[in-house]
Motif scaffolding. Structure first.
Motif, PDB file in Angstrom:
ATOM      1  N   GLN A   1      -3.653 -13.879   9.078  1.00  0.00           N
ATOM      2  CA  GLN A   1      -4.163 -14.607   7.923  1.00  0.00           C
ATOM      3  C   GLN A   1      -5.670 -14.349   7.764  1.00  0.00           C
ATOM      4  N   LYS A   2      -6.404 -14.421   8.857  1.00  0.00           N
ATOM      5  CA  LYS A   2      -7.842 -14.160   8.825  1.00  0.00           C
ATOM      6  C   LYS A   2      -8.120 -12.700   8.470  1.00  0.00           C
ATOM      7  N   PHE A   3      -7.293 -11.819   9.014  1.00  0.00           N
ATOM      8  CA  PHE A   3      -7.476 -10.385   8.766  1.00  0.00           C
ATOM      9  C   PHE A   3      -7.307 -10.078   7.282  1.00  0.00           C
ATOM     10  N   ILE A   4      -6.252 -10.618   6.670  1.00  0.00           N
ATOM     11  CA  ILE A   4      -6.008 -10.361   5.249  1.00  0.00           C
ATOM     12  C   ILE A   4      -7.125 -10.946   4.397  1.00  0.00           C
ATOM     13  N   HIS A   5      -7.637 -12.113   4.772  1.00  0.00           N
ATOM     14  CA  HIS A   5      -8.776 -12.713   4.071  1.00  0.00           C
ATOM     15  C   HIS A   5      -9.962 -11.748   4.055  1.00  0.00           C
ATOM     16  N   ASN A   6     -10.209 -11.089   5.175  1.00  0.00           N
ATOM     17  CA  ASN A   6     -11.320 -10.151   5.255  1.00  0.00           C
ATOM     18  C   ASN A   6     -11.084  -8.916   4.395  1.00  0.00           C
ATOM     19  N   VAL A   7      -9.834  -8.471   4.314  1.00  0.00           N
ATOM     20  CA  VAL A   7      -9.514  -7.329   3.452  1.00  0.00           C
ATOM     21  C   VAL A   7      -9.774  -7.687   1.986  1.00  0.00           C
ATOM     22  N   VAL A   8      -9.411  -8.904   1.611  1.00  0.00           N
ATOM     23  CA  VAL A   8      -9.649  -9.363   0.239  1.00  0.00           C
ATOM     24  C   VAL A   8     -11.146  -9.353  -0.065  1.00  0.00           C
ATOM     25  N   LYS A   9     -11.953  -9.785   0.883  1.00  0.00           N
ATOM     26  CA  LYS A   9     -13.411  -9.809   0.689  1.00  0.00           C
ATOM     27  C   LYS A   9     -13.968  -8.405   0.474  1.00  0.00           C
ATOM     28  N   ASP A  10     -13.308  -7.406   1.076  1.00  0.00           N
ATOM     29  CA  ASP A  10     -13.791  -6.028   0.967  1.00  0.00           C
ATOM     30  C   ASP A  10     -13.492  -5.405  -0.397  1.00  0.00           C
ATOM     31  N   LEU A  11     -12.591  -6.010  -1.166  1.00  0.00           N
ATOM     32  CA  LEU A  11     -12.201  -5.431  -2.460  1.00  0.00           C
ATOM     33  C   LEU A  11     -13.286  -5.629  -3.515  1.00  0.00           C
TER      34      LEU A  11
ATOM     35  N   GLN B   1      10.405 -12.528   8.640  1.00  0.00           N
ATOM     36  CA  GLN B   1       9.282 -12.006   9.410  1.00  0.00           C
ATOM     37  C   GLN B   1       8.845 -10.689   8.784  1.00  0.00           C
ATOM     38  N   VAL B   2       7.552 -10.558   8.539  1.00  0.00           N
ATOM     39  CA  VAL B   2       7.003  -9.343   7.936  1.00  0.00           C
ATOM     40  C   VAL B   2       6.007  -8.717   8.902  1.00  0.00           C
ATOM     41  N   ILE B   3       6.173  -7.422   9.166  1.00  0.00           N
ATOM     42  CA  ILE B   3       5.216  -6.658   9.954  1.00  0.00           C
ATOM     43  C   ILE B   3       4.637  -5.605   9.019  1.00  0.00           C
ATOM     44  N   VAL B   4       3.354  -5.726   8.721  1.00  0.00           N
ATOM     45  CA  VAL B   4       2.739  -4.844   7.733  1.00  0.00           C
ATOM     46  C   VAL B   4       1.542  -4.127   8.346  1.00  0.00           C
ATOM     47  N   HIS B   5       1.464  -2.820   8.142  1.00  0.00           N
ATOM     48  CA  HIS B   5       0.339  -2.056   8.651  1.00  0.00           C
ATOM     49  C   HIS B   5      -0.868  -2.256   7.740  1.00  0.00           C
ATOM     50  N   GLU B   6      -2.039  -2.171   8.321  1.00  0.00           N
ATOM     51  CA  GLU B   6      -3.274  -2.345   7.541  1.00  0.00           C
ATOM     52  C   GLU B   6      -3.336  -1.390   6.357  1.00  0.00           C
ATOM     53  N   ALA B   7      -2.753  -0.206   6.502  1.00  0.00           N
ATOM     54  CA  ALA B   7      -2.777   0.766   5.407  1.00  0.00           C
ATOM     55  C   ALA B   7      -2.166   0.188   4.137  1.00  0.00           C
ATOM     56  N   ALA B   8      -1.088  -0.568   4.284  1.00  0.00           N
ATOM     57  CA  ALA B   8      -0.436  -1.161   3.112  1.00  0.00           C
ATOM     58  C   ALA B   8      -1.336  -2.198   2.445  1.00  0.00           C
ATOM     59  N   LEU B   9      -2.157  -2.873   3.231  1.00  0.00           N
ATOM     60  CA  LEU B   9      -3.064  -3.880   2.674  1.00  0.00           C
ATOM     61  C   LEU B   9      -4.207  -3.236   1.896  1.00  0.00           C
ATOM     62  N   ARG B  10      -4.576  -2.033   2.282  1.00  0.00           N
ATOM     63  CA  ARG B  10      -5.751  -1.393   1.683  1.00  0.00           C
ATOM     64  C   ARG B  10      -5.393  -0.418   0.561  1.00  0.00           C
ATOM     65  N   MET B  11      -4.120  -0.111   0.357  1.00  0.00           N
ATOM     66  CA  MET B  11      -3.717   0.714  -0.784  1.00  0.00           C
ATOM     67  C   MET B  11      -3.942  -0.082  -2.069  1.00  0.00           C
TER      68      MET B  11
ATOM     69  N   VAL C   1       6.630  -2.475   7.233  1.00  0.00           N
ATOM     70  CA  VAL C   1       6.182  -1.535   6.202  1.00  0.00           C
ATOM     71  C   VAL C   1       4.821  -0.952   6.576  1.00  0.00           C
ATOM     72  N   THR C   2       4.544   0.238   6.053  1.00  0.00           N
ATOM     73  CA  THR C   2       3.265   0.897   6.348  1.00  0.00           C
ATOM     74  C   THR C   2       2.467   1.229   5.095  1.00  0.00           C
ATOM     75  N   VAL C   3       3.100   1.326   3.936  1.00  0.00           N
ATOM     76  CA  VAL C   3       2.408   1.765   2.712  1.00  0.00           C
ATOM     77  C   VAL C   3       2.438   0.717   1.615  1.00  0.00           C
ATOM     78  N   HIS C   4       3.600   0.099   1.398  1.00  0.00           N
ATOM     79  CA  HIS C   4       3.733  -0.900   0.337  1.00  0.00           C
ATOM     80  C   HIS C   4       3.856  -2.307   0.917  1.00  0.00           C
ATOM     81  N   ILE C   5       3.486  -3.291   0.130  1.00  0.00           N
ATOM     82  CA  ILE C   5       3.807  -4.677   0.465  1.00  0.00           C
ATOM     83  C   ILE C   5       5.321  -4.826   0.295  1.00  0.00           C
ATOM     84  N   PRO C   6       6.016  -5.559   1.191  1.00  0.00           N
ATOM     85  CA  PRO C   6       7.480  -5.703   1.073  1.00  0.00           C
ATOM     86  C   PRO C   6       7.901  -6.242  -0.293  1.00  0.00           C
ATOM     87  N   GLY C   7       9.047  -5.764  -0.780  1.00  0.00           N
ATOM     88  CA  GLY C   7       9.517  -6.116  -2.116  1.00  0.00           C
ATOM     89  C   GLY C   7       9.613  -7.600  -2.386  1.00  0.00           C
TER      90      GLY C   7
END
Length: 283
Positions: A273-283, A169-179, A116-122
């Motif tokens: 896992q570390k990357f997503i943790h950092n995105v959470v900190k940015d919110l 297995q989930v492949i998610v683009h950073e854009a989906a994490l930051r929307m 996915v590139t925009v949404h978190i998988p259903g």
């Protein structure tokens, strides 16, 4: 067996596979009917999913069609029992048929892969996040329809918690994490849930960051459901007009390669896992 007026996606797939076996054998439907001792319209109805077939009958058909691929034949035989009422049947005449077919596909899959590139998988969405996604539908959905879709999406997640759970297995683009669907709080809760799920043994989440040098494919969401044998895999593409299911061999091969290339371009689950943790900190 009685004729079906509305075959499920799984029943339609079984019929399509029977047609493929016949065509590989170089037989017309009339010739197949003569071999099987039935009428031509019965062959057509079986291939259209309107008429069921027993496991033993399917093995006989495969024998007449000179199919020596035993794993495939047995996998098809396992698809033959007539409709057993799955939980998704409670939503028939409430939700579009394609959504029910997707839940049935997930229920029988041996492994799931998502990109996915925009949404978190259903299957990994929280209720608040899913509700916000459905509120953006065009045309706008009435509130009761939104809630039906939210409850349906949550129930689909059963495949991740049953015993044994379906590997995913989930492949998610950073854009989906930051929307920020629903705002910072909803997004924060969603990403924390994603982190929690990534700790499960049967889940592997890979992030493709913005600074990745490549991004395979066009950016559309891809959902790949593996069957008991590769020939019975299915690709689901999520379109604005509804789900599209692909099962042609060339398409399956194409999307396998595409997902493998995406995985190669992404971070490992540990790095993600570390990357997503950092995105959470940015919110």
């Amino acid at each position: 067996m009685a004729m079906r007026s509305t075959p499920t996606g799984r029943q339609l797939r079984l019929g399509a596979e029977l047609r493929k076996l016949r065509e590989r054998a170089g037989l017309t439907s009339t010739q197949a009917a003569q071999l099987l001792g039935i009428k031509q319209n019965q062959v057509s109805n079986m291939e259209a999913g309107r008429h069921g077939v027993s496991p033993d009958r399917l093995r006989t058909i495969a024998c007449h069609y000179d199919c020596s691929d035993k794993p495939l034949v047995e996998a098809l035989a396992a698809m033959t029992p007539d409709r057993k009422r799955g939980w998704w049947e409670d939503y028939r005449e409430i939700l579009p048929t394609g959504m029910l077919d997707l839940a049935e596909l997930e229920h029988h899959a041996t492994r799931l892969r998502t990109a996915v590139t925009v949404h978190i998988p259903g299957l990994f969405q929280t209720t608040d996040y899913a509700r916000e996604i459905f509120r953006q539908a065009v045309p706008e959905l009435p509130p009761p329809d939104v809630e039906h879709r939210v409850s349906f999406r949550v129930k689909r997640q059963t495949v991740l918690f049953r015993d044994p759970p379906t590997p995913h297995q989930v492949i998610v683009h950073e854009a989906a994490l930051r929307m920020k669907f629903g705002g910072p709080r909803v997004t924060r809760d969603q990403l924390r849930y994603l982190l929690e799920m990534n700790e499960r043994e049967h889940v592997a989440i890979h992030v493709i960051p913005f600074d990745a040098r490549i991004f395979p494919g066009s950016g559309q969401s891809i959902y790949y459901a593996e069957g008991p044998v590769p020939q019975l895999d299915t690709v689901n593409l999520d379109q604005s007009h509804g789900p599209v299911f692909l099962d042609a061999e060339a398409q399956l091969n194409k999307y396998r390669v595409l997902l493998n290339r995406m995985e190669a371009a992404a971070l490992t689950p540990e790095e993600s896992q570390k990357f997503i943790h950092n995105v959470v900190k940015d919110l």
